[in-house]
Enzyme design. Sequence first.
Site, short mmCIF file in Angstrom:
data_model
loop_
_atom_site.label_atom_id
_atom_site.label_comp_id
_atom_site.label_asym_id
_atom_site.label_seq_id
_atom_site.Cartn_x
_atom_site.Cartn_y
_atom_site.Cartn_z
N LYS A 1 -49.69 -53.12 -30.16
CA LYS A 1 -49.00 -51.94 -30.31
C LYS A 1 -47.62 -52.26 -29.88
O LYS A 1 -46.71 -51.57 -30.48
CB LYS A 1 -49.87 -50.76 -29.58
CG LYS A 1 -50.82 -50.18 -30.01
CD LYS A 1 -51.28 -48.85 -29.74
CE LYS A 1 -52.38 -48.04 -30.48
NZ LYS A 1 -52.83 -46.79 -29.79
N LYS B 1 -57.02 -51.82 -43.16
CA LYS B 1 -57.81 -50.56 -42.67
C LYS B 1 -57.21 -49.36 -43.09
O LYS B 1 -55.88 -49.17 -43.29
CB LYS B 1 -57.65 -50.65 -41.10
CG LYS B 1 -59.03 -50.43 -40.37
CD LYS B 1 -58.91 -50.36 -38.78
CE LYS B 1 -59.29 -49.28 -38.01
NZ LYS B 1 -59.43 -49.47 -36.78
N LYS C 1 -53.52 -43.99 -40.95
CA LYS C 1 -52.34 -42.65 -41.00
C LYS C 1 -51.06 -43.09 -41.26
O LYS C 1 -50.13 -42.55 -41.69
CB LYS C 1 -52.45 -41.73 -39.88
CG LYS C 1 -52.23 -42.63 -38.48
CD LYS C 1 -52.03 -41.26 -37.36
CE LYS C 1 -51.48 -41.91 -36.21
NZ LYS C 1 -51.99 -43.41 -35.62
#
Length: 344
Positions: A115, A207, A210
């Site tokens: 991240k 994956k 969103k």
Amino acid sequence: MNSLRPRVFSGVQPTGNLHLGNYLGAVSRFVPLQESFECIFCVVDMHAITVWQDPHELAHNTREVTAAFIAAGIDAKRHIVFNQSQVSAHAELAWVFNCVARLGWLNRMTQFKEKAGKDRENASVGLYAYPSLMAADILAYRATHVPVGEDQKQHLELARDIAQKFNNDFAETIAEAGYNDGFFPLTEPLIAGPATRVMSLRDGTKKMSKSDPSDLSRINLTDDADTIAKKIRKAKTDPEPLPSEAKGLESRPEASNLVGIYAALTDKPIADVLTEFGGAQFSGFKQALIDVAVEKLSPITGEMKRLMDDQSHIDTILAEGAQRARQIAAPIFAEVRKIVGFVG
Ligand code: TRP
């Protein structure tokens, strides 16, 4: 270890756009746990702000995850549903855990590395300390079991390391307080069946996410039946018919993803799905998938919409859940204060 009664804790971040991956990978797996455990399901708004969240969207998304929990079949009366920031024990215990966890432990966390990316200097301190807040979420209730996906296993192991180090570091005052086998449990992961990893409908190697720029890549829990049908019809496939055995799905990521979604939605093993559809063309299989997806998801999306129309009802669920969560966490944190040596 203390014979604590079995208690499940899990958290979902309100970071927007709940999709089929969140539903099959997390929310739907919580539902059956209600039969055998006392459950606490938390919308982790404090984890969400470890990366920037627009405040209006954060509030909206917190209510939307709550609506998804309820619509999927979580019983907020028999169990507890609330948002993390309403129960101060999470932040308070996280601070204690920040002082138990070692820099070296956090430096190994792969989620932080991913991240934070290349610009690590510019990541928030909260993003770095994220796993210690997650340990606090779980241990504020001395939860014994946590349903986790593959990507959160490392964080759960860290929660166990923190619990163990706390039990060791404070062994003397823990014994003085009358606990003869440590204070915090070493929480167990609950891995229900083969993990359903839902992949993008446009690329079976990525994956479902969103943040994918293409909305066709995912089925959102707010999509209506026509949208679901359109997205499945447009889903990427390959030219071969479906295989009749799981081996035949190897190196066919898109076929494997669609079959996996069908299996998860119908709660059938992959082998059974392939017995039924082996040799079929994708056109026929996709229609069957549309039928089960719409049948399974429409009641949930409908109920979510209905719940989202009554904001005050959702807010009441969260406030009542928080109240009950505080009642469990308060005496536990009072013990922690004594054990650590905080006066008052
Ligand atoms: N880190 C989890 C995720 O991103 C969310 C989470 C926060 C959580 N606290 C938790 C999950 C405690 C399980 C238990 O998916």
